[in-house]
Write a protein that holds these residues in place. Structure first.
Motif, PDB file in Angstrom:
ATOM      1  N   ALA A 180      55.169  53.436  32.308  1.00  0.00           N
ATOM      2  CA  ALA A 180      55.564  52.060  32.019  1.00  0.00           C
ATOM      3  C   ALA A 180      54.671  51.406  30.978  1.00  0.00           C
ATOM      4  N   GLY A 181      53.441  51.896  30.835  1.00  0.00           N
ATOM      5  CA  GLY A 181      52.541  51.326  29.842  1.00  0.00           C
ATOM      6  C   GLY A 181      51.734  50.161  30.388  1.00  0.00           C
ATOM      7  N   HIS A 182      51.325  49.253  29.501  1.00  0.00           N
ATOM      8  CA  HIS A 182      50.496  48.125  29.873  1.00  0.00           C
ATOM      9  C   HIS A 182      51.149  46.817  29.430  1.00  0.00           C
ATOM     10  N   CYS A 183      50.778  45.759  30.110  1.00  0.00           N
ATOM     11  CA  CYS A 183      51.333  44.443  29.799  1.00  0.00           C
ATOM     12  C   CYS A 183      50.842  44.000  28.425  1.00  0.00           C
ATOM     13  N   PRO A 184      51.742  43.560  27.537  1.00  0.00           N
ATOM     14  CA  PRO A 184      51.311  43.134  26.201  1.00  0.00           C
ATOM     15  C   PRO A 184      50.518  41.828  26.210  1.00  0.00           C
ATOM     16  N   ARG A 185      50.578  41.067  27.317  1.00  0.00           N
ATOM     17  CA  ARG A 185      49.854  39.789  27.356  1.00  0.00           C
ATOM     18  C   ARG A 185      48.463  39.910  27.982  1.00  0.00           C
ATOM     19  N   CYS A 186      48.359  40.565  29.162  1.00  0.00           N
ATOM     20  CA  CYS A 186      47.065  40.633  29.855  1.00  0.00           C
ATOM     21  C   CYS A 186      46.463  42.034  29.866  1.00  0.00           C
ATOM     22  N   GLY A 187      47.218  43.051  29.477  1.00  0.00           N
ATOM     23  CA  GLY A 187      46.699  44.399  29.414  1.00  0.00           C
ATOM     24  C   GLY A 187      46.689  45.156  30.728  1.00  0.00           C
ATOM     25  N   ALA A 188      47.208  44.565  31.804  1.00  0.00           N
ATOM     26  CA  ALA A 188      47.232  45.249  33.098  1.00  0.00           C
ATOM     27  C   ALA A 188      48.250  46.379  33.080  1.00  0.00           C
ATOM     28  N   ALA A 189      47.972  47.415  33.885  1.00  0.00           N
ATOM     29  CA  ALA A 189      48.894  48.548  33.960  1.00  0.00           C
ATOM     30  C   ALA A 189      50.188  48.111  34.645  1.00  0.00           C
ATOM     31  N   THR A 202      58.653  42.179  30.885  1.00  0.00           N
ATOM     32  CA  THR A 202      58.635  42.970  29.661  1.00  0.00           C
ATOM     33  C   THR A 202      59.413  44.264  29.863  1.00  0.00           C
ATOM     34  N   ARG A 203      59.571  45.005  28.794  1.00  0.00           N
ATOM     35  CA  ARG A 203      60.300  46.269  28.860  1.00  0.00           C
ATOM     36  C   ARG A 203      59.299  47.426  28.829  1.00  0.00           C
ATOM     37  N   PRO A 204      59.377  48.353  29.797  1.00  0.00           N
ATOM     38  CA  PRO A 204      58.423  49.468  29.840  1.00  0.00           C
ATOM     39  C   PRO A 204      58.625  50.420  28.667  1.00  0.00           C
ATOM     40  N   LEU A 205      57.582  51.212  28.402  1.00  0.00           N
ATOM     41  CA  LEU A 205      57.660  52.167  27.309  1.00  0.00           C
ATOM     42  C   LEU A 205      58.724  53.221  27.565  1.00  0.00           C
TER      43      LEU A 205
END
Length: 213
Positions: free
Chosen positions: A31-40, A23-26
């Motif tokens: 970097a934000g969180h993973c849009p699929r699993c929510g991990a940092a 994915t692309r970081p914020l």
């Protein structure tokens, strides 16, 4: 002349450490969180080299008493024998159980030592910016993480023996202090493999490609 493939970091992408989603970081700082699993998300693990070195040095220190101190103490009515890991290997070999002796030797002596040397090699190669052999080093890291789960074989053998052979006051088997140090070696090397960021291996490859350009 063919160009090298663009890496995820060069394309502004980041891989989730949990579900491996690309994915692309914020932004560059958060970097934000993973849009699929929510991990940092982490571009690179924080202080990966420092933490891995600390855990690896601690494991190397514990490796010495793990092999010098007895891992099992057997008490009978007349005698009391303390066996180290190598003493147990020799006993198994001389008693005719050479396949078991070989398994204990590999799992309890050679595997932990090999993990220490392999992780030290990976750390030094990353810090020195070693060029080439990136695929081999990445494969070596995968092997280290895979065989880590088998390093507790000697502790399992001692635990089962202690649980089964309890015929007090005729005979008893107790774990020795070497078991604690051996377990510490296994845990510390597993943690060292987890804190090491394998993406650092490919950072040196990217750096060398930029120099060649």
């Amino acid at each position: 002349m063919s160009r090298a493939a663009v890496t995820g970091a060069q394309a502004g992408l980041i891989s989730c450490e949990t579900c491996k989603l690309l994915t692309r970081p914020l932004d560059a700082e958060h970097a934000g969180h993973c849009p699929r699993c929510g991990a940092a998300l982490e571009v690179r693990r924080f202080q990966s080299l420092q933490r891995t070195w600390a855990l690896l040095i601690a494991a190397a220190i514990c490796y010495i008493p793990a092999n010098l101190l007895p891992v099992m103490v057997s008490n009978t009515f007349a005698t009391s024998d303390a066996e180290t890991i190598m003493g147990g290997v020799v006993f198994l070999y001389t008693s005719g159980s050479w396949p078991l002796a070989l398994i204990v030797l590999v799992a309890s002596v050679m595997v932990p030592l090999g993990k220490l040397l392999a992780l030290a090699y990976l750390l030094v190669s990353v810090q020195r910016g070693m060029a080439g052999r990136h695929h081999e080093r990445a494969r070596l890291f995968r092997i280290v993480t895979f065989i880590g789960r088998w390093s507790m074989l000697d502790v399992f053998v001692d635990t089962f023996t202690v649980a089964l052979v309890q015929l007090q006051p005729l005979m008893s088997v107790l774990p020795g202090p070497g078991v604690l140090f051996f377990a510490a070696v296994v845990v510390l090397t597993m943690l060292a493999a987890e804190t090491f960021d394998p993406r650092l291996i490919w950072d040196s490859a990217t750096h060398m490609e930029k120099q060649d350009d």
